[in-house]
Structure formats: structure tokens, C-alpha cells
Design a protein around this motif. Structure first.
Motif, PDB file in Angstrom:
ATOM      1  N   ASN A  18       4.859  -5.679  22.084  1.00  0.00           N
ATOM      2  CA  ASN A  18       5.703  -4.285  20.953  1.00  0.00           C
ATOM      3  C   ASN A  18       6.243  -3.499  21.255  1.00  0.00           C
ATOM      4  OD1 ASN A  18       5.803  -5.152  18.573  1.00  0.00           O
ATOM      5  ND2 ASN A  18       4.086  -3.740  17.948  1.00  0.00           N
ATOM      6  N   CYS A  19       5.760  -3.092  22.801  1.00  0.00           N
ATOM      7  CA  CYS A  19       6.521  -1.857  22.942  1.00  0.00           C
ATOM      8  C   CYS A  19       8.256  -1.716  23.343  1.00  0.00           C
ATOM      9  CB  CYS A  19       6.071  -1.349  24.968  1.00  0.00           C
ATOM     10  SG  CYS A  19       6.615   0.022  25.740  1.00  0.00           S
ATOM     11  N   PRO A  20       8.663  -1.304  22.978  1.00  0.00           N
ATOM     12  CA  PRO A  20      10.543  -0.829  22.488  1.00  0.00           C
ATOM     13  C   PRO A  20      10.921  -0.011  23.915  1.00  0.00           C
ATOM     14  CG  PRO A  20       9.886   0.251  21.207  1.00  0.00           C
ATOM     15  CD  PRO A  20       8.290   0.136  21.965  1.00  0.00           C
ATOM     16  N   ALA A  63       7.268  -0.292  28.717  1.00  0.00           N
ATOM     17  CA  ALA A  63       6.491   0.588  29.828  1.00  0.00           C
ATOM     18  C   ALA A  63       4.704   0.171  29.640  1.00  0.00           C
ATOM     19  CB  ALA A  63       6.332   1.954  29.180  1.00  0.00           C
ATOM     20  N   ARG A  64       4.668  -1.263  30.255  1.00  0.00           N
ATOM     21  CA  ARG A  64       3.368  -2.458  29.646  1.00  0.00           C
ATOM     22  C   ARG A  64       3.536  -2.729  30.675  1.00  0.00           C
ATOM     23  NH1 ARG A  64      -0.582  -1.103  26.913  1.00  0.00           N
ATOM     24  NH2 ARG A  64      -0.898   0.615  25.675  1.00  0.00           N
ATOM     25  N   LEU A  65       2.745  -3.395  31.690  1.00  0.00           N
ATOM     26  CA  LEU A  65       2.728  -3.883  32.217  1.00  0.00           C
ATOM     27  C   LEU A  65       1.808  -5.088  32.826  1.00  0.00           C
ATOM     28  CD1 LEU A  65       5.867  -3.293  33.974  1.00  0.00           C
ATOM     29  CD2 LEU A  65       4.200  -1.522  33.834  1.00  0.00           C
ATOM     30  N   PRO A 110       3.833   1.527  18.594  1.00  0.00           N
ATOM     31  CA  PRO A 110       3.265  -0.014  18.085  1.00  0.00           C
ATOM     32  C   PRO A 110       2.723  -0.506  19.054  1.00  0.00           C
ATOM     33  CG  PRO A 110       5.782   0.934  18.968  1.00  0.00           C
ATOM     34  CD  PRO A 110       5.065   2.072  19.373  1.00  0.00           C
ATOM     35  N   CYS A 111       2.207  -0.281  20.336  1.00  0.00           N
ATOM     36  CA  CYS A 111       1.447  -0.834  20.873  1.00  0.00           C
ATOM     37  C   CYS A 111       0.408  -0.715  20.739  1.00  0.00           C
ATOM     38  CB  CYS A 111       1.319  -0.544  22.707  1.00  0.00           C
ATOM     39  SG  CYS A 111       1.365   1.428  22.636  1.00  0.00           S
ATOM     40  N   GLU A 112      -0.347   0.524  20.102  1.00  0.00           N
ATOM     41  CA  GLU A 112      -1.979   0.416  19.369  1.00  0.00           C
ATOM     42  C   GLU A 112      -2.229  -0.421  18.526  1.00  0.00           C
ATOM     43  OE1 GLU A 112      -2.031   4.658  18.928  1.00  0.00           O
ATOM     44  OE2 GLU A 112      -1.687   5.342  20.881  1.00  0.00           O
ATOM     45  N   LEU A 147       9.356   5.632  31.462  1.00  0.00           N
ATOM     46  CA  LEU A 147       7.579   6.066  32.437  1.00  0.00           C
ATOM     47  C   LEU A 147       7.387   5.768  30.514  1.00  0.00           C
ATOM     48  CD1 LEU A 147       6.739   8.889  32.770  1.00  0.00           C
ATOM     49  CD2 LEU A 147       8.322   8.667  31.788  1.00  0.00           C
ATOM     50  N   CYS A 148       6.323   5.037  30.709  1.00  0.00           N
ATOM     51  CA  CYS A 148       5.533   5.228  29.296  1.00  0.00           C
ATOM     52  C   CYS A 148       5.516   6.452  27.866  1.00  0.00           C
ATOM     53  CB  CYS A 148       3.884   4.607  29.123  1.00  0.00           C
ATOM     54  SG  CYS A 148       2.846   5.168  27.179  1.00  0.00           S
ATOM     55  N   GLN A 149       6.110   6.588  26.803  1.00  0.00           N
ATOM     56  CA  GLN A 149       6.824   7.560  26.147  1.00  0.00           C
ATOM     57  C   GLN A 149       6.012   8.212  25.332  1.00  0.00           C
ATOM     58  OE1 GLN A 149      10.117   8.273  26.497  1.00  0.00           O
ATOM     59  NE2 GLN A 149       9.623   6.826  28.278  1.00  0.00           N
ATOM     60  N   HIS A 150       4.145   7.601  25.555  1.00  0.00           N
ATOM     61  CA  HIS A 150       2.862   8.338  25.456  1.00  0.00           C
ATOM     62  C   HIS A 150       3.187   9.225  23.362  1.00  0.00           C
ATOM     63  CE1 HIS A 150       0.227   8.315  28.271  1.00  0.00           C
ATOM     64  NE2 HIS A 150       1.380   8.420  29.237  1.00  0.00           N
ATOM     65  N   CYS A 151       3.523   7.666  22.945  1.00  0.00           N
ATOM     66  CA  CYS A 151       4.343   7.559  21.241  1.00  0.00           C
ATOM     67  C   CYS A 151       4.035   8.709  20.561  1.00  0.00           C
ATOM     68  CB  CYS A 151       5.219   6.000  20.718  1.00  0.00           C
ATOM     69  SG  CYS A 151       6.146   5.467  22.370  1.00  0.00           S
ATOM     70  N   ASP A 152       3.653   9.194  19.789  1.00  0.00           N
ATOM     71  CA  ASP A 152       2.953   9.353  18.748  1.00  0.00           C
ATOM     72  C   ASP A 152       2.523   8.106  17.790  1.00  0.00           C
ATOM     73  OD1 ASP A 152       1.852  12.150  20.098  1.00  0.00           O
ATOM     74  OD2 ASP A 152       3.152  12.770  18.538  1.00  0.00           O
TER      75      ASP A 152
HETATM   76  S1  SF4 Z   1       5.021   1.878  22.688  1.00  0.00           S
HETATM   77 FE1  SF4 Z   1       5.044   1.696  24.768  1.00  0.00          FE
HETATM   78  S2  SF4 Z   1       5.957   3.523  25.565  1.00  0.00           S
HETATM   79 FE2  SF4 Z   1       5.561   3.850  23.760  1.00  0.00          FE
HETATM   80  S3  SF4 Z   1       2.936   4.882  23.272  1.00  0.00           S
HETATM   81 FE3  SF4 Z   1       3.285   1.950  23.715  1.00  0.00          FE
HETATM   82  S4  SF4 Z   1       3.304   1.988  25.898  1.00  0.00           S
HETATM   83 FE4  SF4 Z   1       3.915   3.857  26.125  1.00  0.00          FE
END
Ligand code: SF4
Ligand code: SF4
Length: 221
Positions: A104-106, A109-111, A70-72, A62-67
Motif C-alpha cells: 500500500n506504500c506508493p 519505501a518498505r522492504l 496509506p501503509c498504516e 526514502l520513506c516520505q513519513h506521510c501524514d
Molecule cells: S506510505 Fe510509504 S512513504 Fe508513506 S509513511 Fe508509509 S512507508 Fe512511508
């Protein structure tokens, strides 16, 4: 969140619970074949060994809610950002559908919504009123069931550990998933976080994920 892979049986209960809680349309076989199915959590399957000595490994992704997400940084309209609870959130009505974030999400997790969502007539009344139905042309992903977090913490009230859970965690029949506040060292999730079996997926990339996996223990090792 901590996910104990030793407990996961790949039953898919978390996947169905997430679909139902978050108003995700039913994926047809054709959408999987086209690579356009929408699943905020999926069970990844890996095979080890060669027949007949083969082992299947499962990993709920699932989305890892990365601190360091890279998606942001690639979103041109700030439709995705980090909130003050450490969640990677998505503003649907700001998203213009460039799909830069998904690329950019490794963790894949994004659809992206390629079509307007539809449900069979008999399922329309089961839509969750607390969750926005996403329209065609925008990105979506796991929110850590933010609607449940909002409901539990409404009015700024303190919530006891384990007094509520995201849908996937609640549905897991083997308690493989633990959710909670990682800033409180007394919560179950904080204690599991320190388990010596713990690792984070693609940690080498420096994304600093907020999801940790506990590796499977080999009974015959
Ligand atoms: S890079 Fe992917 S896994 Fe990480 S916060 Fe963004 S969507 Fe979630
Ligand atoms: S936390 Fe909620 S949105 Fe995220 S995978 Fe689990 S059920 Fe789906």
C-alpha cells in the motif's frame, strides 16, 4: 526533510551511510536481480531525451513519513503508526509479515526481510548497538534515524536546529538534504520548505508527505 535535487550528484553517500548506521546487510548483485535488496534510501535514476541529447535525473527516495500514511491503515496488528513527532514508525516485534503495508506504500519505501540478515565476519563488530537487527519475516524502512533523535532529545531537552542530523543528511557532501523541525518556522528545513522550487512526490494521492524536493534548475533553459 527537504532534498535539493539541484545539489544531488547521485554519489550514493547517503545510501551507504544509511546502510551502515541502521544495520542493513550488504546487498549482493543477486538480491538486486531478484528485486529483494534492502535499501532504506535509494537513488532513483530517470533519463530524459534521446541519444545523444540525454539528461540523467536523480532523486533520492526514502520513506516520505506521510501524514496520511496509506501503509498504516492496512496493518492488521498496528505494527506501524504515527508517533507524536510526526514520524511513521514501525514496531518490529509486533510485525507479522503480511506485507500489506509494503503493497500500500506508493513510494515503494518498505522492504521485507526474506532472509536472516548476515554480515561478513570482519564487519560484525561495526554493527550499531542503538539499532535493532531485524530478523527474517518482518518489514522495515527509514526511521528518520529515530535513534539519533532519541539520543539528542533524551530527558526532554530542547535541541538547537542542526545540532544533529540523520546519517544520510550528515554524509551528503553537497548538503543537498536538510532535516529538522517543521513546526518551528525558524529552522533551516522550514525555510527551505517554502522554496518556490518545492514539490512533493505523488502529492495528488493525498498522502501529505513530510519530505519535499526542490527541483533541478536548468542552466540552459
Ligand atoms: S506510505 Fe510509504 S512513504 Fe508513506 S509513511 Fe508509509 S512507508 Fe512511508
Ligand atoms: S533518515 Fe536515517 S533511516 Fe532514513 S534514509 Fe536517512 S539515514 Fe536512512
Amino acid at each position: 526533510m527537504v532534498i535539493d535535487l539541484d545539489r544531488c550528484t547521485a554519489c550514493q553517500a547517503c545510501v551507504i551511510a544509511c546502510q551502515s548506521e541502521n544495520n542493513i546487510p550488504i546487498n549482493q548483485e543477486s538480491t538486486f536481480l531478484e528485486g529483494r535488496a534492502i535499501e532504506w534510501i535509494r537513488i532513483e535514476r530517470y533519463w530524459e531525451g534521446t541519444y545523444p541529447n540525454v539528461k540523467a535525473r536523480f532523486l533520492p527516495m526514502l520513506c516520505q513519513h506521510c501524514d496520511n500514511a496509506p501503509c498504516e491503515s492496512v496493518c492488521p496488528v498496528y505494527a506501524t503508526y504515527h508517533n507524536n513527532e510526526g514520524l511513521n514508525v514501525q514496531v518490529y516485534n509486533r510485525c507479522v509479515g503480511t506485507r500489506f503495508c509494503g503493497n500500500n506504500c506508493p513510494y515503494h519505501a518498505r522492504l521485507f526481510n526474506y532472509w536472516e540478515p548476515v554480515w561478513p565476519e570482519e564487519l560484525k563488530n561495526q554493527l550499531n548497538p542503538d539499532v535493532t537487527v531485524r530478523s527474517r519475516g518482518i518489514m522495515e524502512k527509514c526511521t528518520m534515524c529515530i535513534q539519533r533523535i532519541r539520543r539528542a532529545t533524551r530527558g526532554g531537552k530542547e535541541v538547537a536546529d542542526q545540532s544533529f542530523n540523520p546519517a544520510c543528511v550528515q554524509a551528503c557532501p553537497t548538503d543537498a538534504m536538510v532535516f529538522g523541525d517543521l513546526n518551528n518556522s525558524q529552522t533551516q528545513v522550514s525555510k527551505k520548505w517554502e522554496d518556490e522550487r518545492g514539490y512533493r512526490v505523488l502529492e495528488v494521492l493525498g498522502t501529505n508527505p513530510s519530505v519535499k524536493y526542490l527541483k533541478q534548475v536548468e542552466v540552459d533553459a
